[in-house]
Every structure is written in structure tokens, then in C-alpha cells.
Enzyme design. Structure first.
Site, PDB file in Angstrom:
ATOM      1  N   LYS B 180       0.866  -1.168   0.000  1.00 21.60           N
ATOM      2  CA  LYS B 180       0.000   0.000   0.000  1.00 21.60           C
ATOM      3  C   LYS B 180       0.903   1.218   0.000  1.00 21.60           C
ATOM      4  O   LYS B 180       1.624   1.474   0.962  1.00 21.60           O
ATOM      5  CB  LYS B 180      -0.883   0.023   1.249  1.00 21.60           C
ATOM      6  CG  LYS B 180      -1.786   1.246   1.288  1.00 21.60           C
ATOM      7  CD  LYS B 180      -2.347   1.503   2.672  1.00 21.60           C
ATOM      8  CE  LYS B 180      -2.956   2.894   2.739  1.00 21.60           C
ATOM      9  NZ  LYS B 180      -1.955   3.970   2.603  1.00 21.60           N
ATOM     10  N   GLY B 237       3.720   3.903  10.987  1.00 23.33           N
ATOM     11  CA  GLY B 237       2.969   5.151  10.882  1.00 23.33           C
ATOM     12  C   GLY B 237       2.522   5.643  12.243  1.00 23.33           C
ATOM     13  O   GLY B 237       3.162   5.368  13.258  1.00 23.33           O
ATOM     14  N   SER B 238       1.395   6.320  12.260  1.00 23.73           N
ATOM     15  CA  SER B 238       0.947   6.969  13.487  1.00 23.73           C
ATOM     16  C   SER B 238       0.377   5.962  14.467  1.00 23.73           C
ATOM     17  O   SER B 238      -0.086   4.889  14.093  1.00 23.73           O
ATOM     18  CB  SER B 238      -0.135   8.001  13.171  1.00 23.73           C
ATOM     19  OG  SER B 238      -1.345   7.351  12.827  1.00 23.73           O
ATOM     20  N   ARG B 239       0.376   6.339  15.738  1.00 26.17           N
ATOM     21  CA  ARG B 239      -0.174   5.444  16.744  1.00 26.17           C
ATOM     22  C   ARG B 239      -1.673   5.254  16.540  1.00 26.17           C
ATOM     23  O   ARG B 239      -2.194   4.165  16.701  1.00 26.17           O
ATOM     24  CB  ARG B 239       0.110   5.961  18.158  1.00 26.17           C
ATOM     25  CG  ARG B 239      -0.157   4.887  19.194  1.00 26.17           C
ATOM     26  CD  ARG B 239      -0.045   5.343  20.621  1.00 26.17           C
ATOM     27  NE  ARG B 239       1.277   5.776  21.002  1.00 26.17           N
ATOM     28  CZ  ARG B 239       1.643   5.993  22.270  1.00 26.17           C
ATOM     29  NH1 ARG B 239       0.786   5.788  23.251  1.00 26.17           N
ATOM     30  NH2 ARG B 239       2.842   6.423  22.556  1.00 26.17           N
ATOM     31  N   ARG B 240      -2.349   6.329  16.137  1.00 21.57           N
ATOM     32  CA  ARG B 240      -3.798   6.232  15.978  1.00 21.57           C
ATOM     33  C   ARG B 240      -4.174   5.189  14.924  1.00 21.57           C
ATOM     34  O   ARG B 240      -4.966   4.281  15.169  1.00 21.57           O
ATOM     35  CB  ARG B 240      -4.386   7.597  15.603  1.00 21.57           C
ATOM     36  CG  ARG B 240      -5.895   7.646  15.684  1.00 21.57           C
ATOM     37  CD  ARG B 240      -6.429   9.034  15.367  1.00 21.57           C
ATOM     38  NE  ARG B 240      -5.752  10.063  16.173  1.00 21.57           N
ATOM     39  CZ  ARG B 240      -5.926  11.380  16.033  1.00 21.57           C
ATOM     40  NH1 ARG B 240      -6.752  11.837  15.113  1.00 21.57           N
ATOM     41  NH2 ARG B 240      -5.291  12.238  16.794  1.00 21.57           N
ATOM     42  N   GLY B 242      -2.200   2.903  13.661  1.00 26.03           N
ATOM     43  CA  GLY B 242      -1.639   1.610  14.046  1.00 26.03           C
ATOM     44  C   GLY B 242      -2.517   0.864  15.029  1.00 26.03           C
ATOM     45  O   GLY B 242      -2.727  -0.349  14.915  1.00 26.03           O
ATOM     46  N   GLU B 259       5.133  -0.301  13.821  1.00 26.54           N
ATOM     47  CA  GLU B 259       6.093   0.643  14.366  1.00 26.54           C
ATOM     48  C   GLU B 259       5.328   1.950  14.479  1.00 26.54           C
ATOM     49  O   GLU B 259       4.990   2.564  13.481  1.00 26.54           O
ATOM     50  CB  GLU B 259       7.288   0.780  13.434  1.00 26.54           C
ATOM     51  CG  GLU B 259       8.387   1.564  14.080  1.00 26.54           C
ATOM     52  CD  GLU B 259       9.427   1.973  13.078  1.00 26.54           C
ATOM     53  OE1 GLU B 259       9.896   1.127  12.307  1.00 26.54           O
ATOM     54  OE2 GLU B 259       9.750   3.183  13.058  1.00 26.54           O
ATOM     55  N   CYS B 296      11.609   8.398  12.933  1.00 29.64           N
ATOM     56  CA  CYS B 296      11.032   7.657  14.052  1.00 29.64           C
ATOM     57  C   CYS B 296      12.007   7.607  15.218  1.00 29.64           C
ATOM     58  O   CYS B 296      11.615   7.335  16.345  1.00 29.64           O
ATOM     59  CB  CYS B 296      10.633   6.253  13.634  1.00 29.64           C
ATOM     60  SG  CYS B 296      11.755   5.520  12.456  1.00 29.64           S
ATOM     61  N   GLU B 388       4.262  12.604  21.461  1.00 26.92           N
ATOM     62  CA  GLU B 388       5.205  12.689  20.350  1.00 26.92           C
ATOM     63  C   GLU B 388       4.876  13.907  19.484  1.00 26.92           C
ATOM     64  O   GLU B 388       3.753  14.075  19.042  1.00 26.92           O
ATOM     65  CB  GLU B 388       5.153  11.417  19.496  1.00 26.92           C
ATOM     66  CG  GLU B 388       6.251  11.379  18.439  1.00 26.92           C
ATOM     67  CD  GLU B 388       6.202  10.134  17.543  1.00 26.92           C
ATOM     68  OE1 GLU B 388       7.247   9.740  17.054  1.00 26.92           O
ATOM     69  OE2 GLU B 388       5.102   9.581  17.345  1.00 26.92           O
TER      70      GLU B 388
END
Lengths: 527, 527
Positions: B180, B237-240, B242, B259, B296, B388
Site C-alpha cells: 500500500k 505510521g501513526s499510533r492512531r 496503528g 512501528e 522515528c 510525540e
């Protein structure tokens, strides 16, 4: 009778405000046993988690030698009370005292503890990796907090939460363990814990390295595996309980290793049936009824091609299943489970050939049970016909032809094992070549000409597999040193000054024998 | 302008009933770029998953040499159009063309592909294990279905879903990849995919080994990672995002490697500040603003002890942060994210020293930003002060004393890295010994005297760490061969006839150089 205490932070302590109490029963008679154990409330668990966290801190400074010595002393302490422990296990599980418990499982248990000790001492399990030019060094290390082990009922010694494979692996990797006894065999577990406690007292390891509770309310179990101080959980048991724990742990970002269910399909190819059908039927019978069928690697699904030889195979199997004495199940719930599972298999089109009912006699017994289904039926409801019947029960599927055998293989869920019996000559080779790649990706262990129930504790063993047999196909619950890696984190040291490195990552090989991956080569030498 | 097609099963095909379309923009100017790409509906994804599953079947019979040759041809094909790809990446991400993209990241990308090729050819990554007496043999093998790779925006080449580390690792382990693209750099990704397609056409590997789509509705993303034909997902990517993908995959029993976020704490001990405070300030500034801070491993949190030398350190850092030109962010959303993150840090007690605002100029820019907080403030809201801020922003925490530095370390979440600067002599050693064990368990990589932004691709590298930095601390996203193990299952062969074993598990060493663990020893020899 007073409640037995819990093992918390090196001491036997009474449960605080126990939610409830329970006694195990003797499955052979169905009678309740005398000993009474607490169902812990959260207060007990909280103390153990806090003490486990402190033990993890102390373990940072504990040498592999101290851990190895503990495991060896513990193995010795178990042996010193082996008769008593085996007797308790027999009373609580109904499994035969001889040779199963006192000999087979007892030997396996102390052998696993000693193998784990050797791995801890030898240190190669940690896969120390050194890139000397970049000065980056890595290895697997203990997780840094307590590991919860929840053991199953079917191996009261070798998979006991306080003495089994998960326990040995988690300790050898340097983690404290909070063991949850299986409530089916609390006295067995207590006697093991007494041996562990004795070994701990002679050890420099932190006292909370090994803790024990007996039972817990389901919601506290979910809370425990999700607690952010708990670094991993190892669970062996039913799919229903495993799925609830999996969700709770994973939503909290915690690791959980699960061994949940498996029907262990066995494909018997036409040439093998022609050559040695009766011999295979005898092996099938022995494997399916061993331990009253309560093995995670029990052959619950057999696939043959229809025809006279497979009918003869089934007749012979049925003769063996029907003639023999019915075994004792581990618990009353096992009887109800089997009634339900056999009914589900019948609802999904399987025909009951023998057994299928609770058996006569005192205690918890179930008849040896065989069902049959056609390949068409299996493919029409593959999920339903893969219902696990945990006990001495198996479904024999008659495939129309080789093509349908392959389709059945393709319709299988993830399992721990799959087996293929084939002729000793060439005649089954073409079908083997079609089946084996399909089965290979569905299981952790692929067998030839052998039933799956034996699980040797060797380095190459994989007791694992894809979901839903387990939660992650990259790990194994049996086999040392690989089993240790479930309870370890991969960590690197980047430009860390030499004297600050763990000795295992310094230039000099710390034992002269440890295997390390240095600049692209495995070596026992120095850098 | 027509929509660019997708790479499905070896062909460039128009999206079917694309849900929408999009164009990237040039972050340096803020202007939309001309190329238009589809947002795929499920129909496209369904085709890719089905083709990926077929490719996985074909890959069972594909030799490691074929996979290695593909990866090498692909590296060559990228180099042949390196200028064009780097130029596209520069236009789409605003990252400097020279030396960052055309030199640094381009070299790293083709080097990773070639290292992965070498690992596939060499085969030692699979940890072949042979117990000759028991005749049980095991190794890591491809998962048996497509792997989905979702790449981040901040490394358009080296972590691109179709050319980066996850891609290389998944392919080298023998899996088909459904890539993707990050919608921030679709043209870069398309050019890479064209190179991949060219290399595939010259290869015997299955055409659906590499497939590509550009964008997807969120609900289809969740459906994809939970699809039971997909065997693993790698997301950076982002925590949200992920966390949503993690939940969807894990509820379905699917593997997902994530990650997600990291503030990469750097502890600067008093002796180091006394010895070389200005030098460390310069290193901090360079590391924190490199790539406009969008690494990162960006040092987003610095911990010092209060006093004149740490004030001087901060003054020097602030001078550097404030004097320099502000960099371009990858996307418009990055500006809003930083505004929000800086506000959150201030709300949690941090004081803004410089920057903190979107910067002047065309495109997406943000000022170099420094904040400060006290140790008390940090401990009062450790979660809030670990917010972050993905960009050129960092919080410097002034601990009251050594004790409070340790408390701060204890309050940290899981991170990718932690660093400690100490005096070259002995004076910081006692504090180092207190801090390092605490930090060690919180991160995948512990550094000495070095900023964390460089992530070398070497065997010992660990680019990973505990949750919430990643989803599993036992794995690494960078470093070959270890990165391959995320996309592999551990599988054993029990009593399998010798001629049926994979050549890597037969008695003769298949290359004469492959490392295997035979009867407890690593060896390149035969059994």
C-alpha cells in the site's frame, strides 16, 4: 479444613479476602477431595504482580548460573518427592499412576527443567549477535517483568504452570513467573510449589521469581493478563478461555502465547492402507485413546479414500475402540464437553459408529468414540466437522478420491500437527507431493508414518502452528532453546562502552562454548 | 488526467469502481501535483488478495536463487532510474534531493534489497535445526499467503511499501507482498513499482509476488489486515492508525507488526555536560532537525540535571534551533499535528523556548521548536510530556538530581531507542549503572554517546522495542537477517522421509555455506 495458603514473594501466605474456595475431585470416583484452596481476589494478585516486578529488577543482576542452579535443585526436589506428587496427580486427574505419571510424565518434567537449566547456563539461546565494525551488539534478554503461566489440566506435571515447559522456558530466559494452578489439580501443584520453594530458599535468586495462586475469578484473569506490569502470558487450554484472554491481553498491548485447540489431521494414503492398514489402525487407536484422548496432539480427524481397504481399516479401528475399557476423563466438565462435541459433529453430518455416550462406572468416563463422514459432508461444513472433541473420539472422513483429499487439506484450520501415512514404495508419492505443501502451511509439525501424540523435547521440535491452534506461528511451546524466545525481547547495544556490555556481548566469549553470531559467522570464539 | 493504474497480478490495471481519486502535493510549495491516483474499493483489493494467495502457492516451488535474483535485478532497475525516482520523492516529500534522497536514502534502499537477496540465497536466516537421532528437523519458512506492507511517509524509498525494509524482508523470506503506497508519495511509489515490474518480468517468480495499490478507505484497510488469506501486515505510521489496524488484525487472529511512535529519550549525565556540553548540543540539534525532525528515532526528549551547565547546554541548543532555516514538513497534516502536539506539551506544563508555530514561506513548514520542563512536571504527567511531536521539536527536562533522573527513566513508555551521554572518565559511571538497566528494558536499542537518528542496516541492529513503540519486542524492522523472521513460521518435520525434506534440511548442506544448528552445534557442514 483451612484454606491452603498462596506462595507470594517467597512466603506461604493466607489469601486475603478470598473471593471463594474450592476443592478438586477425584475423576476416578467423582468424589470431592479433602484439601480446600482459595479462589483469590485481586488483592492477592496485586501483591504477586508487585513482588514479581521487584523480582524482575533483582533478576537483572542475577547470573545465568544462579538460575540454572535453581532449576536443577528444583528438579532434584521434585524427584525427592516424586511418589507423593505422582500420587496426588493420579488422584486429581485420574491419569494412570504407572507408567504415565510416575515414570513418563515425571521424567519428562525433570528433564525439561534440567534442559532449561543447561540452556540458561550455556547462553546460546540468546542469539548474541556482534557487528564488530559498527560496534552494534544484540541479543535476546528477559522481558523485564513477571510472566503469567496458566497451565492446562491434561499434563499435571509436564505442563503444570509451576513446573512445566512454559515455566521452565520463562525462568531460564530470566523472568519471574506468576503461576496459576489448574483448579483440577491444586494439590499436585502445591506439592510442586513446595519443591520450588525449597529450591528457591537455597538459591540466590529473588524469592518472588516463583509465585503461585490456585484459582481466580474470570474478570480478574482478564485484568491480570492486561496489567501493564505483566510482560507476557502463556496459556494452554480451551479455545473459549484462550480467546477471551487473547483479546484482553492484546487490547492492552501485552504479549500472550496461546495453545488453544487442534484436531491433528492424519491422512492415510491408499498405498499405506494396502500395505499395513491393520497396523495403522492399531497405532491410531493407541494414539487416540492414550491419556483418555486428552492430548493436544490427539488425532481427532483421519482422512482416507473410500474403498474396501479403508472400510477394513475402519472396521479394525472400530473393533479396537469398542472392545477396550473406557478411560477416565480429567473432569466432570469433560463429559459434558464430549457430549456436546459429538452432538455437534453429528449435527454436521457425521455418523456415530461407536461410543458417543458417557460411560458406566464411578467418576467421569466417556466411551471410546468413532464417527465417520464423507468428503462431501466435510467440505460442506468444514468448520463444523473440525469441532474439537477433547477426549477419546475421532472422525474418519472418506474422501471420494485423491482430488478431494487435497480439497479437504485445503479446508483445514491451523493445527499443531498433521500426519501423512504412505506406502513404503513409490505408489503414494504423487499424492504425497500434492498434499504435503498444503498441510505444511497449516501446521507447526508435519509427520510421516507416525501418530502425533509423542512430542519429544528436542531442539528441532515445534509444538505450535498457525491460528487458531496458537496465537503466533513463529514460536514453539516445546523444544529448548527455542521455547525460551517467547519470553524474551530482542535488544541492541549501539556504541555502548565495552566494560558496560553484558559479558555475553563483550569481545571475549564468556564461557568459551557459547555460540554467538559474530560478523556473519556462528562461532564459539572471541571477537 | 486519467487515473494511474494499479499493479495487480503482474499487470497494470485500471481500478474498478475506484471509491475516489487523489493527488499528492508538493510540500515545498503547497501546490497539488498533476498525477492522479485511485482510492481503491474492495474489488481491487479482493483481486490482489486472491492473486497473492496464488502467488504464495507458486512460491512454495520457487527457489531461493530466483527470489535473490529478483531482488538484485530490482535493485539494479531502481538504480537505472535513480535520478527520476529521487526527483519524484523530492517533489512529493520536500526532503532534500542531495544528499538525503539521491545519495543517502537511495543507497540504503538498494543496499537493503541486495542484503535481503544475499540472505535469501545464503539461507542461514531460516535457522535450520536438525536433531539427527530423533529425526526431527525444523526451520523458519514463508507464511504461506500474502503479506500486506503499509509504508510511512518519512522514508519514501528506504521504508517504501514496495522497496523498503519490510518489503525486502517479506520477499526474501518467500512471501508475496501487497504494497500500500503512502498517499503522500504515489509517484515515487509508482516509479519504484515500474522497476519492480520490470525485474519481475525477467524473473521466474510468480507475477503476483509484488502488487501495489495507492490508497484505500479506512474500513477497507481494516478488512484487509483481518482477511484470513492475509498472513501478516507490516505497518509503520501513526499510533492512531496503528492501534486501529492492530485491533482489527488481532481480533481476526492475524499477525501484525507495528512501528508506531517513539520519543527516543536521551539522558545527558553531568560529567558529559561538563566535558563537552556544546558538542552534544550541536549533535542534538543536528539529530533533532535532520529530515525536519521526521525520523522515528528523532530525539524528542532530553533529560539533564538542573544547574549552570545544563542551562548553558540548553542556551547553546536554543541558539542553534533558532538561528537555522526552518525545514519543510512532509504534509499539511504535519503542521496541524505539530501545533496540536506543542499545545499538548504546554498544557502539560512544558515551557516553550523557541519556535512552536507554523513557519513563514510557501508550503508546509514549522519552526524549530524547543520546550523545557522540570522533573517534577514530567513525573506529574509523564504520559502528557511524552506526547510525540513528530518534527523538529524536543522537550528538555531538568531533573532535580540523579534520583529524579532515574524516576524519569522509570516513568517512560516503551520506545525504539534510549541514549546516555556520559563523561569519558569515571565520574558518571555510578549514575550510568543506575539508569541503564531501567532504560534497557524500555527500548530496543540503547546508545552511548551518540544520537539515535542513524539506524545502520547490520545483523545486530534492533529497530524495535516494547509496546507502544511496536507491537512485539521480540522482532526488529531493520537488520538482516533478523527482520525476515517477522514474516516466517517455525515449522518442524517429524520423521519425514529424507528425499521429501526441503534441501535445506537434508543431510548434505545445500550450499556448503549455510549455517545450520545440527545436534546442538552451529555448523556449515553436512549431517
Amino acid at each position: 479444613m483451612p484454606l491452603h495458603p498462596l506462595l507470594i514473594n517467597g512466603e506461604w501466605r493466607q489469601a486475603q479476602a478470598a473471593a471463594d474456595s474450592f476443592s478438586a475431585s477425584n475423576p476416578t470416583t467423582g468424589e470431592a477431595l479433602a484439601e480446600v484452596y482459595p479462589v483469590s481476589g485481586w488483592q492477592d494478585i496485586e501483591e504477586m504482580v508487585a513482588a514479581g516486578q521487584e523480582a524482575a529488577v533483582a533478576l537483572r543482576q542475577t547470573s545465568p548460573e544462579t538460575i540454572a542452579a535453581f532449576l536443577e535443585r528444583y528438579a532434584g526436589a521434585i524427584e525427592a518427592r516424586a511418589d507423593q506428587i505422582a500420587q496426588a496427580a493420579h488422584e486429581e486427574t485420574g491419569l494412570p499412576l504407572q507408567p504415565r505419571l510416575r515414570n513418563g510424565e515425571m521424567s519428562r518434567t525433570v528433564d525439561q527443567l534440567r534442559q532449561a537449566a543447561a540452556a540458561a547456563r550455556e547462553r546460546s539461546w540468546s542469539q548474541a549477535t556482534i557487528d564488530s565494525e559498527a560496534n552494534i551488539r544484540s541479543r535476546f534478554e528477559a522481558l523485564g517483568g513477571p510472566v503469567v503461566v496458566m497451565g492446562p489440566n491434561n499434563f499435571p506435571l509436564a505442563f503444570n504452570a509451576i513446573s512445566g515447559g512454559d515455566f521452565a522456558a520463562a525462568i531460564a530466559a530470566g523472568n519471574p513467573v506468576i503461576a496459576k494452578a489448574h483448579p483440577g489439580h491444586p494439590t499436585t501443584t502445591r506439592l510442586l510449589a513446595e519443591a520450588a520453594c525449597e529450591a528457591l530458599q537455597e538459591s540466590d535468586a529473588p524469592p518472588a521469581m516463583v509465585q503461585l495462586f490456585y484459582h481466580i475469578e474470570p474478570e480478574d484473569g482478564l485484568r491480570l493478563v492486561a496489567d501493564d506490569r505483566v510482560k507476557a502470558t502463556a496459556f494452554t487450554g480451551s479455545r473459549r478461555a484462550g480467546m477471551a484472554l487473547k483479546r484482553a491481553a492484546e487490547e492492552a498491548g501485552n504479549l500472550i502465547y496461546l495453545e488453544m485447540s487442534s484436531v491433528n489431521p492424519v491422512f492415510i494414503l491408499p498405498g499405506a492402507l494396502a500395505e499395513r492398514g491393520a497396523e495403522i489402525a492399531a497405532a491410531f487407536y493407541a494414539s487416540c485413546t492414550m491419556g483418555t484422548g486428552q492430548f493436544c496432539t490427539n488425532p481427532g480427524l483421519v482422512i482416507v479414500q473410500k474403498g474396501a481397504r479403508s472400510e477394513a481399516f475402519l472396521d479394525e479401528a472400530q473393533r479396537l475402540f469398542a472392545q477396550q475399557e473406557n478411560g477416565v476423563l480429567l473432569a466432570e466438565g469433560g463429559v459434558a464437553h464430549l457430549v456436546e462435541a459429538v452432538a455437534a459433529l453429528q449435527d454436521n453430518g457425521a455418523e456415530l459408529l461407536c461410543g458417543g455416550q458417557p460411560a458406566e462406572g464411578p467418576g467421569y468416563r466417556f466411551q471410546n468414540t468413532l464417527l465417520r463422514a464423507s468428503g462431501e459432508q466435510f467440505l460442506a461444513d468444514a468448520e463444523g466437522l473440525q469441532t474439537e472433541a477433547f477426549g477419546p473420539a475421532s472422525v474418519v472422513v472418506f474422501a471420494r478420491d485423491a482430488e478431494q483429499m487435497v480439497q479437504i487439506a485445503e479446508a483445514l484450520e491451523g493445527n499443531l500437527t498433521a500426519g501423512i501415512y504412505s506406502a513404503s514404495g513409490e505408489e503414494d508419492e504423487a499424492l504425497y507431493e500434492r498434499l504435503s505443501p498444503v498441510l505444511r502451511e497449516k501446521v507447526g509439525r508435519l509427520l510421516n508414518d507416525k501418530m502425533p501424540t509423542g512430542v519429544a523435547v528436542t531442539a528441532a521440535m515445534v509444538h505450535g502452528g498457525p491460528y487458531p491452534a496458537t496465537g503466533h506461528p513463529g514460536f514453539t511451546a516445546v523444544g529448548i532453546p527455542a521455547a525460551l524466545l517467547r519470553f524474551a525481547a530482542r535488544r541492541s547495544y549501539d556504541n555502548v562502552r565495552h566494560h558496560r556490555l553484558p559479558v555475553e556481548l563483550q569481545n571475549e566469549n564468556p564461557t568459551g562454548e557459547m555460540w554467538r553470531y559474530v560478523d556473519g559467522r556462528w562461532t564459539q570464539g572471541d571477537v
